[in-house]
Design an enzyme around this catalytic site. Structure first.
Site, PDB file in Angstrom:
ATOM      1  CG  LEU A   1       9.285 -16.970  -3.880  1.00 32.55           C
ATOM      2  CD1 LEU A   1       9.318 -16.961  -2.349  1.00 32.55           C
ATOM      3  CD2 LEU A   1       9.615 -15.568  -4.387  1.00 32.55           C
TER       4      LEU A   1
ATOM      5  CG  HIS B   1      -0.569   2.207  -9.183  1.00 32.23           C
ATOM      6  ND1 HIS B   1      -0.751   1.852  -7.872  1.00 32.23           N
ATOM      7  CD2 HIS B   1      -1.652   2.967  -9.512  1.00 32.23           C
ATOM      8  CE1 HIS B   1      -1.892   2.358  -7.417  1.00 32.23           C
ATOM      9  NE2 HIS B   1      -2.457   3.045  -8.394  1.00 32.23           N
TER      10      HIS B   1
ATOM     11  NE  ARG C   1      -4.546   6.954  -6.709  1.00 34.18           N
ATOM     12  CZ  ARG C   1      -4.401   6.699  -5.408  1.00 34.18           C
ATOM     13  NH1 ARG C   1      -4.163   7.669  -4.556  1.00 34.18           N
ATOM     14  NH2 ARG C   1      -4.526   5.469  -4.966  1.00 34.18           N
TER      15      ARG C   1
ATOM     16  NE  ARG D   1      -7.629   0.395   5.816  1.00 29.16           N
ATOM     17  CZ  ARG D   1      -7.484   1.680   6.127  1.00 29.16           C
ATOM     18  NH1 ARG D   1      -7.635   2.090   7.375  1.00 29.16           N
ATOM     19  NH2 ARG D   1      -7.191   2.569   5.200  1.00 29.16           N
TER      20      ARG D   1
ATOM     21  CG  ASP E   1      -2.060   0.978   1.113  1.00 31.54           C
ATOM     22  OD1 ASP E   1      -2.410   1.350  -0.027  1.00 31.54           O
ATOM     23  OD2 ASP E   1      -2.594   1.389   2.160  1.00 31.54           O
TER      24      ASP E   1
HETATM   25  C1  IPE Z   1      -5.230  -2.716  -0.034  1.00 26.58           C
HETATM   26  O1  IPE Z   1      -4.971  -1.359  -0.222  1.00 26.58           O
HETATM   27  C2  IPE Z   1      -5.288  -3.427  -1.360  1.00 26.58           C
HETATM   28  C3  IPE Z   1      -4.007  -3.550  -2.054  1.00 26.58           C
HETATM   29  C4  IPE Z   1      -2.843  -3.231  -1.575  1.00 26.58           C
HETATM   30  C5  IPE Z   1      -4.088  -4.124  -3.375  1.00 26.58           C
HETATM   31  P1  IPE Z   1      -6.152  -0.301  -0.297  1.00 26.58           P
HETATM   32  O2  IPE Z   1      -5.518   1.021  -0.470  1.00 26.58           O
HETATM   33  O3  IPE Z   1      -7.143  -0.698  -1.324  1.00 26.58           O
HETATM   34  O4  IPE Z   1      -6.816  -0.449   1.138  1.00 26.58           O
HETATM   35  P2  IPE Z   1      -7.679   0.575   1.985  1.00 26.58           P
HETATM   36  O5  IPE Z   1      -8.697   1.175   1.041  1.00 26.58           O
HETATM   37  O6  IPE Z   1      -6.754   1.613   2.512  1.00 26.58           O
HETATM   38  O7  IPE Z   1      -8.277  -0.234   3.075  1.00 26.58           O
HETATM   39  C1  IPE Z   2      -1.685   0.277  -3.291  1.00 24.61           C
HETATM   40  O1  IPE Z   2      -1.462   1.647  -3.295  1.00 24.61           O
HETATM   41  C2  IPE Z   2      -1.991  -0.269  -4.660  1.00 24.61           C
HETATM   42  C3  IPE Z   2      -3.392  -0.658  -4.845  1.00 24.61           C
HETATM   43  C4  IPE Z   2      -4.289  -0.664  -3.894  1.00 24.61           C
HETATM   44  C5  IPE Z   2      -3.804  -1.077  -6.156  1.00 24.61           C
HETATM   45  P1  IPE Z   2      -2.641   2.695  -3.250  1.00 24.61           P
HETATM   46  O2  IPE Z   2      -3.029   3.042  -4.654  1.00 24.61           O
HETATM   47  O3  IPE Z   2      -3.744   2.240  -2.387  1.00 24.61           O
HETATM   48  O4  IPE Z   2      -1.907   3.935  -2.592  1.00 24.61           O
HETATM   49  P2  IPE Z   2      -2.483   4.935  -1.500  1.00 24.61           P
HETATM   50  O5  IPE Z   2      -2.907   4.100  -0.328  1.00 24.61           O
HETATM   51  O6  IPE Z   2      -3.623   5.650  -2.127  1.00 24.61           O
HETATM   52  O7  IPE Z   2      -1.330   5.824  -1.182  1.00 24.61           O
HETATM   53 MG    MG Z   3      -4.113   2.442  -0.393  1.00 25.86          MG
END
Ligand code: IPE
Ligand code: IPE
Ligand code: MG
Length: 262
Positions: free
Chosen positions: A142, A48, A44, A205, A31
């Site tokens: 792995l 990624h 964003r 979480r 995340d």
């Molecule tokens: C969890 O991240 C899902 C992934 C890392 C793919 P999110 O950014 O979607 O989770 P929340 O919304 O903060 O719970």
């Molecule tokens: C995790 O990073 C990747 C996915 C959930 C696909 P986020 O895109 O949720 O990044 P933040 O949490 O918004 O910084």
């Molecule tokens: Mg996120």
């Protein structure tokens, strides 16, 4: 490229770590990509993209540490609610990762098992993930669970549906549905549960990741945003894990005086 090599200090850390108890299966909730990009005034999707590079490095480090299983949360069943452009970019990145890394992953003995509702992904993403899984099927260093369109709840519903179907067909009796039987219908079957779940980006979480399998996993949250997560950060998380006492509901070792050791 997944070239494996190590500089002095990383190698020293690695050797120190290897003397402790290592998790068999590490799960990672990757995340913080969006925030990483926003901090740089970038879209964003760049977060990624950098996140995908971080994943390659961490796979490499897991191989080097001799970790047997890695699972990584790449796209959740809830992530479909994001803006269409971001979802499309994530699907395209998945295609790029699967096609671009297949040869290297196979060469390093990584066996990729996509987990999640892969059949409902856009055709190209689905095809590339299936190709990746097929191409790496003989990997024996792995096992890498790549969670795409994955949700812990939907995995449990899927298992329940399959068992209900089998019960209606008379192939299983309700009394026989115990843990072993239920587990046989999870994506990760017959592999071990995660021992350690690491979440980057600072939240505490699970966000619907491996709900059933994570029952007894140790949880480590780090504020480091996923694109910045390095081998050193992985080592730190592993050290935290090594200092935890896993009890599985039993009596804590240092409190057990007076009792029996049976
Ligand atoms: C969890 O991240 C899902 C992934 C890392 C793919 P999110 O950014 O979607 O989770 P929340 O919304 O903060 O719970
Ligand atoms: C995790 O990073 C990747 C996915 C959930 C696909 P986020 O895109 O949720 O990044 P933040 O949490 O918004 O910084
Ligand atoms: Mg996120």
């Amino acid at each position: 490229m997944l070239s494996i090599g190590a500089s002095g200090s990383t190698e020293r850390h690695r050797q120190k770590l290897l003397r402790g108890r290592m998790p068999v299966h590490v799960g990672i909730i990757m995340d913080g990509n969006g925030r990483w990009a926003q901090e740089r005034g970038r879209p964003r999707v760049e977060g990624h993209r950098s996140g995908s590079r971080a994943l390659r490095e961490i796979i490499k480090e897991c191989i080097s540490l001799g970790i047997d299983y890695l699972s990584a949360f790449a796209f959740s069943t809830e992530n479909w609610t994001r803006p269409r452009g971001e979802v499309e970019a994530l699907m395209a990145l998945m295609v790029e990762f699967a096609a671009g890394e297949a040869a290297d992953l196979a060469a390093h003995g990584v066996k990729v098992i996509p987990i999640g509702e892969v059949s409902s992904l856009p055709l190209r993403t689905r095809e590339e993930l299936e190709r990746l899984s097929e191409f790496t099927r003989d990997g024996d260093s792995l096992t890498f669970f790549l969670a795409v369109n994955y949700g812990g709840r939907s995995e449990i519903h899927r298992a329940a549906r399959e068992l209900a179907r089998r019960a209606v067909q008379g192939k299983v009796s309700p009394e026989d549905i115990d843990e072993e039987c239920f587990r046989a219908h999870l994506y990760t079957h017959p592999h071990p549960d995660p021992d350690l779940i690491i979440r980057t980006g600072g939240e505490w979480r699970l966000s619907n990741f491996l709900l059933y399998q994570a029952s007894y996993a140790e949880f480590v949250s780090t504020p480091v945003l996923w694109p910045d997560f390095s081998a050193g950060d992985l080592h730190r998380a592993l050290r935290i894990y090594q200092n935890r006492e896993r009890r599985f509901g039993q009596v804590k070792k240092r409190d057990s005086h007076g009792g029996t050791d049976a």
